[in-house]
Write a protein that holds these residues in place. Sequence first.
Motif, PDB file in Angstrom:
ATOM      1  N   MET A   1       0.841  -1.201   0.000  1.00  0.00           N
ATOM      2  CA  MET A   1       0.000   0.000   0.000  1.00  0.00           C
ATOM      3  C   MET A   1       0.873   1.247   0.000  1.00  0.00           C
ATOM      4  N   LYS A   2       0.636   2.159  -0.909  1.00  0.00           N
ATOM      5  CA  LYS A   2       1.411   3.377  -0.984  1.00  0.00           C
ATOM      6  C   LYS A   2       1.100   4.268   0.219  1.00  0.00           C
ATOM      7  N   ARG A   3       2.094   5.078   0.576  1.00  0.00           N
ATOM      8  CA  ARG A   3       1.893   5.954   1.730  1.00  0.00           C
ATOM      9  C   ARG A   3       0.736   6.923   1.480  1.00  0.00           C
ATOM     10  N   SER A   4       0.617   7.399   0.272  1.00  0.00           N
ATOM     11  CA  SER A   4      -0.485   8.311  -0.050  1.00  0.00           C
ATOM     12  C   SER A   4      -1.835   7.640   0.172  1.00  0.00           C
ATOM     13  N   GLU A   5      -1.903   6.351  -0.107  1.00  0.00           N
ATOM     14  CA  GLU A   5      -3.147   5.611   0.104  1.00  0.00           C
ATOM     15  C   GLU A   5      -3.426   5.432   1.589  1.00  0.00           C
ATOM     16  N   ARG A   6      -2.373   5.286   2.384  1.00  0.00           N
ATOM     17  CA  ARG A   6      -2.545   5.199   3.837  1.00  0.00           C
ATOM     18  C   ARG A   6      -3.163   6.483   4.378  1.00  0.00           C
ATOM     19  N   TYR A   7      -2.605   7.605   3.945  1.00  0.00           N
ATOM     20  CA  TYR A   7      -3.139   8.878   4.386  1.00  0.00           C
ATOM     21  C   TYR A   7      -4.605   9.018   3.997  1.00  0.00           C
ATOM     22  N   GLU A   8      -4.915   8.668   2.780  1.00  0.00           N
ATOM     23  CA  GLU A   8      -6.285   8.794   2.302  1.00  0.00           C
ATOM     24  C   GLU A   8      -7.243   7.953   3.142  1.00  0.00           C
ATOM     25  N   ALA A   9      -6.847   6.715   3.431  1.00  0.00           N
ATOM     26  CA  ALA A   9      -7.712   5.815   4.204  1.00  0.00           C
ATOM     27  C   ALA A   9      -7.870   6.293   5.636  1.00  0.00           C
ATOM     28  N   HIS A 147       4.514   6.636  13.066  1.00  0.00           N
ATOM     29  CA  HIS A 147       5.491   5.614  12.692  1.00  0.00           C
ATOM     30  C   HIS A 147       4.833   4.242  12.592  1.00  0.00           C
ATOM     31  N   ARG A 148       4.046   3.891  13.561  1.00  0.00           N
ATOM     32  CA  ARG A 148       3.447   2.555  13.562  1.00  0.00           C
ATOM     33  C   ARG A 148       2.566   2.314  12.340  1.00  0.00           C
ATOM     34  N   MET A 149       1.836   3.325  11.929  1.00  0.00           N
ATOM     35  CA  MET A 149       0.906   3.159  10.823  1.00  0.00           C
ATOM     36  C   MET A 149       1.554   3.410   9.466  1.00  0.00           C
ATOM     37  N   GLY A 150       2.842   3.681   9.478  1.00  0.00           N
ATOM     38  CA  GLY A 150       3.546   3.867   8.219  1.00  0.00           C
ATOM     39  C   GLY A 150       3.242   5.179   7.531  1.00  0.00           C
ATOM     40  N   LYS A 203      -6.269  -2.074  11.067  1.00  0.00           N
ATOM     41  CA  LYS A 203      -5.502  -3.307  11.214  1.00  0.00           C
ATOM     42  C   LYS A 203      -5.289  -4.038   9.898  1.00  0.00           C
ATOM     43  N   GLY A 204      -6.084  -3.715   8.896  1.00  0.00           N
ATOM     44  CA  GLY A 204      -5.917  -4.374   7.611  1.00  0.00           C
ATOM     45  C   GLY A 204      -4.670  -3.961   6.865  1.00  0.00           C
ATOM     46  N   PHE A 205      -4.112  -2.796   7.223  1.00  0.00           N
ATOM     47  CA  PHE A 205      -2.906  -2.355   6.511  1.00  0.00           C
ATOM     48  C   PHE A 205      -1.835  -1.764   7.424  1.00  0.00           C
ATOM     49  N   CYS A 206      -2.039  -1.816   8.730  1.00  0.00           N
ATOM     50  CA  CYS A 206      -1.066  -1.244   9.660  1.00  0.00           C
ATOM     51  C   CYS A 206       0.206  -2.079   9.704  1.00  0.00           C
ATOM     52  N   PRO A 207       1.357  -1.485   9.415  1.00  0.00           N
ATOM     53  CA  PRO A 207       2.622  -2.227   9.458  1.00  0.00           C
ATOM     54  C   PRO A 207       2.929  -2.798  10.832  1.00  0.00           C
ATOM     55  N   LYS A 208       2.491  -2.116  11.900  1.00  0.00           N
ATOM     56  CA  LYS A 208       2.738  -2.616  13.257  1.00  0.00           C
ATOM     57  C   LYS A 208       2.070  -3.965  13.446  1.00  0.00           C
TER      58      LYS A 208
END
Length: 215
Positions: A1-9, A147-150, A203-208
Amino acid sequence: MKRSERYEAVLRHFAEVSPHVTTELEFGSVFQLLVATVLSAQCTDKRVNQVTPELFRHYPDAAAMAEADPEDVLSFISSISYPNSKAKHLVELSVAIQEKFGGKVPSALDDLTSLPGVGRKTANVLLAVAFSKAAMPVDTHVYRVSHRMGLVPKSAATPLAVERCLTKNIPEALLADAHHWLLLHGRYVCTSRKPHCEKCPFKGFCPKIMDFKGY
């Protein structure tokens, strides 16, 4: 998952479930918010809220606190972490507000950080909460969750680096809210010890959760 997609979600989720958020500190003026924020450093908001009503009853504004003796202020905040230094700083910053800013808490970052005991995080809280400016205060919760969520790279190893990364990736209009979203997520879900990953909406995409070893 791209970081930009993490922010969006992440931003989309919080905007839907918690559109209206603010600090949990209790205050009645900009000055009182400043005092409460200084007291909250390495201390819980709950504890701060227990001591500030009586403190503010005796010292409601900068003019009153500027005339106080640090020992008198200390008697009201003795249960707060680092009470001696904080009592000294509260009196000194009150004097500075009276002498340099005409009794009003300044609304510029450089002016705020010129006050004794006021660091960048505290100044950013004032900018975001009191003055409705686009600011991203980075405390331990925001730093940890980012940091935990990337949301930020491992190389963002200081609060300032995290602040700059978040500011770059979060729309200006959402910055102040995003601070509270990340802070509260860290305070109640993504806690420092034994995070409640089973309750995490990410939790579906959290790197931690996905065996991330950095934190």
